[in-house]
Motif scaffolding. Structure first.
Motif, PDB file in Angstrom:
ATOM      1  N   TYR A 146     -13.138  10.480 -25.256  1.00 34.70           N
ATOM      2  CA  TYR A 146     -13.065   9.860 -23.930  1.00 34.70           C
ATOM      3  C   TYR A 146     -12.766   8.373 -24.062  1.00 34.70           C
ATOM      4  O   TYR A 146     -11.904   7.822 -23.351  1.00 34.70           O
ATOM      5  N   SER A 150      -9.639   6.374 -22.631  1.00 33.25           N
ATOM      6  CA  SER A 150      -9.990   5.322 -21.676  1.00 33.25           C
ATOM      7  C   SER A 150      -9.436   3.976 -22.112  1.00 33.25           C
ATOM      8  O   SER A 150      -8.966   3.172 -21.293  1.00 33.25           O
ATOM      9  N   TYR A 168      -5.582  10.417 -18.306  1.00 37.30           N
ATOM     10  CA  TYR A 168      -6.581  10.742 -17.283  1.00 37.30           C
ATOM     11  C   TYR A 168      -6.963  12.227 -17.344  1.00 37.30           C
ATOM     12  O   TYR A 168      -8.125  12.592 -17.131  1.00 37.30           O
ATOM     13  N   ARG A 169      -5.979  13.066 -17.632  1.00 38.39           N
ATOM     14  CA  ARG A 169      -6.261  14.503 -17.753  1.00 38.39           C
ATOM     15  C   ARG A 169      -7.209  14.769 -18.920  1.00 38.39           C
ATOM     16  O   ARG A 169      -8.161  15.552 -18.811  1.00 38.39           O
ATOM     17  N   ASP A 172     -10.686  13.611 -18.058  1.00 39.98           N
ATOM     18  CA  ASP A 172     -11.350  14.608 -17.206  1.00 39.98           C
ATOM     19  C   ASP A 172     -11.836  15.793 -18.035  1.00 39.98           C
ATOM     20  O   ASP A 172     -12.929  16.331 -17.804  1.00 39.98           O
ATOM     21  N   ASN A 173     -11.022  16.220 -18.997  1.00 37.90           N
ATOM     22  CA  ASN A 173     -11.400  17.342 -19.861  1.00 37.90           C
ATOM     23  C   ASN A 173     -12.654  17.029 -20.667  1.00 37.90           C
ATOM     24  O   ASN A 173     -13.569  17.859 -20.775  1.00 37.90           O
ATOM     25  N   TYR A 175     -14.913  14.788 -19.976  1.00 33.86           N
ATOM     26  CA  TYR A 175     -16.045  14.666 -19.048  1.00 33.86           C
ATOM     27  C   TYR A 175     -16.592  16.056 -18.703  1.00 33.86           C
ATOM     28  O   TYR A 175     -17.810  16.287 -18.705  1.00 33.86           O
ATOM     29  N   SER A 176     -15.684  16.994 -18.422  1.00 31.25           N
ATOM     30  CA  SER A 176     -16.097  18.361 -18.087  1.00 31.25           C
ATOM     31  C   SER A 176     -16.790  19.031 -19.267  1.00 31.25           C
ATOM     32  O   SER A 176     -17.802  19.732 -19.102  1.00 31.25           O
TER      33      SER A 176
END
Length: 297
Positions: A146, A150, A168-169, A172-173, A175-176
């Motif tokens: 991440y 970032s 960003y994708r 998000d991955n 984070y999920s």
């Protein structure tokens, strides 16, 4: 979660016994019910799937397996296969119900199965524990990924290693993944606690069975045992009737084995006639015992 039956590679005869070798190699599967099975009737109960989180096993437990090639099978926890179906549709499923076991035999079989049940629980506890123990590394890896993406989005257009959409994708991955892993740890911990607590229940059942088996063995050695636990035979109360009719005083000093429990004759007679156990009639005894067995109390 896939549960594997345990093949302990012994000659132990459980409820299911493959007798095909006695039948010219053709399929022959025998089933001997527990004494208490099907509401104390000593009759075969329908198969029921094993729940590794439960505190005990079903009487007629099943670990069902479907393989990629279409092969289906049902095994008990000792690994004995009682049903199978090949991808071409051929199957073996006929089960011959043999005479039921008495309570002493039933307790020995149940203890053997409960020990294997504990093995299943330990295996699943290890799986849940490993998931929890590996989580810090998984979270650390996700955090590092991440941070990498970032950091990349903060660079100028020509300094970025990835497109903004891609970064960003990926953020998000990660984070999920972190969120899902966190929920997974919560569930794994809950599962571990369930397995730990139910394992203690199983251990208590094994200890109680062992204690009762010792009581039965001692009564047998002293020739003070009345066993009417197998209810599938003709006139299952005959041994009790003969003992009480012959000498109720002597019978009062004996131990009585019912399909679901072992009790002293003295306590049973006191429940029928507290004032004078020696005045209890054989008919009263049989009626009371039938009530105990029917009402399972």
């Amino acid at each position: 979660m896939k549960i594997q039956a345990i093949n302990n590679n012994t000659n132990f005869k459980g409820l299911f016994t493959n007798k095909s070798h006695e039948n010219g190699g053709d399929w022959k599967m025998e089933y001997r019910p527990y004494s208490w099975e099907s509401n104390n009737t000593s009759k075969m109960q329908a198969k029921q799937r094993v729940d590794v989180y439960a505190s005990t096993l079903p009487d007629n437990e099943e670990i069902f397996e479907t393989r990629y090639n279409g092969y289906e099978s049902s095994r008990d926890i000792l690994g004995t296969e009682s049903y199978y179906k090949h991808s071409d549709g051929t199957m073996r499923k006929t089960i011959t119900e043999a005479p039921a076991m008495n309570r002493e035999e039933s307790l020995k079989v149940q203890n053997n199965k409960l020990e294997n049940f504990l093995q299943l629980k330990r295996h699943e506890m290890n799986t849940q524990s490993n998931f929890i123990l590996n989580t810090p590394q998984e979270l650390s890896d996700s955090a590092r990924e991440y941070d990498r993406y970032s950091s990349d989005v903060k660079h100028g257009y020509f300094s970025r290693s990835y497109s903004l959409d891609s970064s960003y994708r990926q953020m998000d991955n990660e984070y999920s993944k972190t969120k899902d892993r966190g929920m997974g740890v919560v569930n794994a911990f809950k599962n571990y606690v369930k397995l730990r607590d139910s394992s203690e229940d199983v251990k208590r059942s094994i200890a109680q069975n062992t204690e009762e088996l010792a009581l039965i063995e001692n009564a047998k050695k002293e020739r003070k045992l009345i066993d009417i636990s197998n209810r599938s035979i003709y006139d299952p109360n005959r041994a009790l009737w003969e003992e009480v009719s012959s000498d109720i005083r002597a019978a009062s000093e004996k131990t009585l084995v019912l399909p679901h429990k072992t009790i002293s004759m003295k306590s049973l007679l006191k429940s029928i006639n507290p004032a004078n156990i020696l005045q209890t009639t054989p008919t009263q005894v049989i009626h009371f015992v039938d009530s105990l067995i029917k009402n399972i109390r």
